[in-house]
Design a protein around this motif. Structure first.
Motif, short mmCIF file in Angstrom:
data_model
loop_
_atom_site.label_atom_id
_atom_site.label_comp_id
_atom_site.label_asym_id
_atom_site.label_seq_id
_atom_site.Cartn_x
_atom_site.Cartn_y
_atom_site.Cartn_z
N ARG A 109 33.61 34.77 33.96
CA ARG A 109 33.95 35.45 35.21
C ARG A 109 35.47 35.51 35.27
O ARG A 109 36.15 34.57 34.83
CB ARG A 109 33.39 34.68 36.40
CG ARG A 109 31.87 34.77 36.49
CD ARG A 109 31.35 34.01 37.67
NE ARG A 109 29.91 34.27 37.81
CZ ARG A 109 29.29 34.27 38.97
NH1 ARG A 109 29.94 34.02 40.09
NH2 ARG A 109 28.00 34.52 39.02
N LEU A 110 36.00 36.57 35.81
CA LEU A 110 37.45 36.79 35.74
C LEU A 110 38.25 35.68 36.40
O LEU A 110 39.32 35.31 35.92
CB LEU A 110 37.80 38.15 36.34
CG LEU A 110 37.18 39.35 35.62
CD1 LEU A 110 37.67 40.65 36.25
CD2 LEU A 110 37.46 39.33 34.13
N THR A 123 41.00 36.15 25.44
CA THR A 123 40.19 37.29 25.87
C THR A 123 40.01 38.26 24.70
O THR A 123 40.86 38.37 23.82
CB THR A 123 40.83 38.01 27.06
OG1 THR A 123 42.14 38.43 26.70
CG2 THR A 123 40.88 37.12 28.29
N SER A 124 38.89 38.97 24.73
CA SER A 124 38.56 39.93 23.68
C SER A 124 38.01 41.18 24.35
O SER A 124 36.98 41.13 25.02
CB SER A 124 37.51 39.33 22.74
OG SER A 124 37.08 40.28 21.81
N GLY A 125 38.70 42.28 24.19
CA GLY A 125 38.24 43.53 24.78
C GLY A 125 38.60 43.63 26.25
O GLY A 125 39.44 42.90 26.77
N GLU A 126 37.93 44.55 26.91
CA GLU A 126 38.17 44.83 28.32
C GLU A 126 37.15 44.12 29.19
O GLU A 126 36.04 43.80 28.73
CB GLU A 126 38.08 46.34 28.57
CG GLU A 126 39.10 47.15 27.77
CD GLU A 126 40.52 46.86 28.16
OE1 GLU A 126 40.80 46.70 29.37
OE2 GLU A 126 41.38 46.76 27.24
N SER A 127 37.50 43.92 30.44
CA SER A 127 36.52 43.34 31.36
C SER A 127 35.40 44.35 31.60
O SER A 127 35.57 45.56 31.39
CB SER A 127 37.20 42.95 32.67
OG SER A 127 37.69 44.08 33.34
N ARG A 132 23.15 42.54 35.01
CA ARG A 132 22.18 41.87 35.89
C ARG A 132 22.75 41.50 37.24
O ARG A 132 22.07 41.61 38.25
CB ARG A 132 21.65 40.61 35.23
CG ARG A 132 20.69 40.85 34.11
CD ARG A 132 20.15 39.54 33.61
NE ARG A 132 19.12 39.77 32.62
CZ ARG A 132 18.59 38.82 31.90
NH1 ARG A 132 18.98 37.58 32.05
NH2 ARG A 132 17.65 39.10 31.02
N THR A 133 23.98 41.01 37.25
CA THR A 133 24.51 40.43 38.49
C THR A 133 25.54 41.30 39.19
O THR A 133 25.85 41.06 40.36
CB THR A 133 25.15 39.06 38.21
OG1 THR A 133 26.25 39.24 37.30
CG2 THR A 133 24.14 38.08 37.63
N GLY A 134 26.14 42.25 38.47
CA GLY A 134 27.19 43.07 39.06
C GLY A 134 28.53 42.37 39.18
O GLY A 134 29.43 42.84 39.86
N VAL A 135 28.68 41.23 38.51
CA VAL A 135 29.91 40.43 38.58
C VAL A 135 30.80 40.77 37.39
O VAL A 135 30.33 40.78 36.24
CB VAL A 135 29.57 38.92 38.60
CG1 VAL A 135 30.83 38.08 38.54
CG2 VAL A 135 28.74 38.58 39.84
N PRO A 136 32.10 41.01 37.62
CA PRO A 136 33.02 41.28 36.51
C PRO A 136 33.19 40.07 35.58
O PRO A 136 33.33 38.94 36.06
CB PRO A 136 34.34 41.62 37.20
CG PRO A 136 33.97 41.99 38.59
CD PRO A 136 32.76 41.17 38.91
N HIS A 137 33.15 40.32 34.28
CA HIS A 137 33.31 39.30 33.24
C HIS A 137 34.24 39.84 32.16
O HIS A 137 34.49 41.05 32.10
CB HIS A 137 31.98 38.98 32.57
CG HIS A 137 31.04 38.15 33.37
ND1 HIS A 137 30.36 38.64 34.47
CD2 HIS A 137 30.64 36.87 33.23
CE1 HIS A 137 29.59 37.69 34.96
NE2 HIS A 137 29.74 36.60 34.22
N ILE A 138 34.65 38.94 31.28
CA ILE A 138 35.35 39.34 30.06
C ILE A 138 34.94 38.38 28.94
O ILE A 138 34.75 37.18 29.17
CB ILE A 138 36.88 39.38 30.23
CG1 ILE A 138 37.53 40.07 29.03
CG2 ILE A 138 37.45 37.98 30.49
CD1 ILE A 138 38.96 40.52 29.26
N MET A 140 35.41 36.03 25.84
CA MET A 140 36.49 35.17 25.36
C MET A 140 36.00 34.48 24.08
O MET A 140 34.84 34.11 23.97
CB MET A 140 36.89 34.15 26.41
CG MET A 140 37.41 34.80 27.69
SD MET A 140 38.10 33.63 28.86
CE MET A 140 39.72 33.31 28.06
N ILE A 141 36.93 34.34 23.13
CA ILE A 141 36.60 33.80 21.81
C ILE A 141 37.57 32.69 21.46
O ILE A 141 38.76 32.75 21.77
CB ILE A 141 36.68 34.91 20.75
CG1 ILE A 141 35.66 36.00 21.06
CG2 ILE A 141 36.46 34.35 19.35
CD1 ILE A 141 35.76 37.21 20.14
#
Length: 144
Positions: A109-110, A123-127, A132-138, A140-141
């Protein structure tokens, strides 16, 4: 407070399921069965507890040889801000390394990105918004 590994038959595991559902899936009105994805049964489950109270939880899954996923990390709301998430994350990361991890990843989660960065995740890529939840994520590796 004690950091322990849970078995899926432990009463604290059931408490972890309840906490995960309450904080991740109740608001978007998802069925409780969403907790039991393809990774649940074959994952390692860790928790921080005191007496018989669960305070924090995290799940570690080996998706393929050398590739581990951390997921479902949760801290009880009244216990947040006390470093419990960092303790769980450190244990999950250490356990993955002990089990031959070459890459460890998670979907953060952001608001939690900084905590993960402190333990070497990038971080890897864009958020994106979780379907399922509609919550912004990104994603991470962390490479080991």
């Amino acid at each position: 407070m004690e950091l322990i590994q849970l078995q899926n038959t432990d009463s604290l595991y059931k408490d972890a399921l309840d906490l995960r559902y309450e904080l991740f899936f109740r608001e978007p009105d998802l069925p409780r069965e969403v907790l039991f994805d393809d990774l649940e049964k074959n994952s390692l489950h860790f928790a921080i507890k005191e007496r018989n109270s669960l305070y924090a939880y995290g799940r570690l899954s080996e998706e393929s040889p050398g590739v581990f996923k951390i997921s479902q990390m949760v801290v009880r709301p009244d216990m947040q801000g006390q470093g419990l998430g960092t303790r769980i994350l450190a244990k999950l990361t250490h356990t993955a390394c002990e089990n031959g991890a070459q890459v460890i990843y998670l979907n953060a989660r952001l608001h939690a990105v900084t905590m993960y960065q402190k333990l070497g995740f990038k971080t890897s890529g864009e958020s994106y918004v979780a379907g399922r939840t509609g919550v912004p994520h990104i994603k991470m590796i962390r490479c080991v």
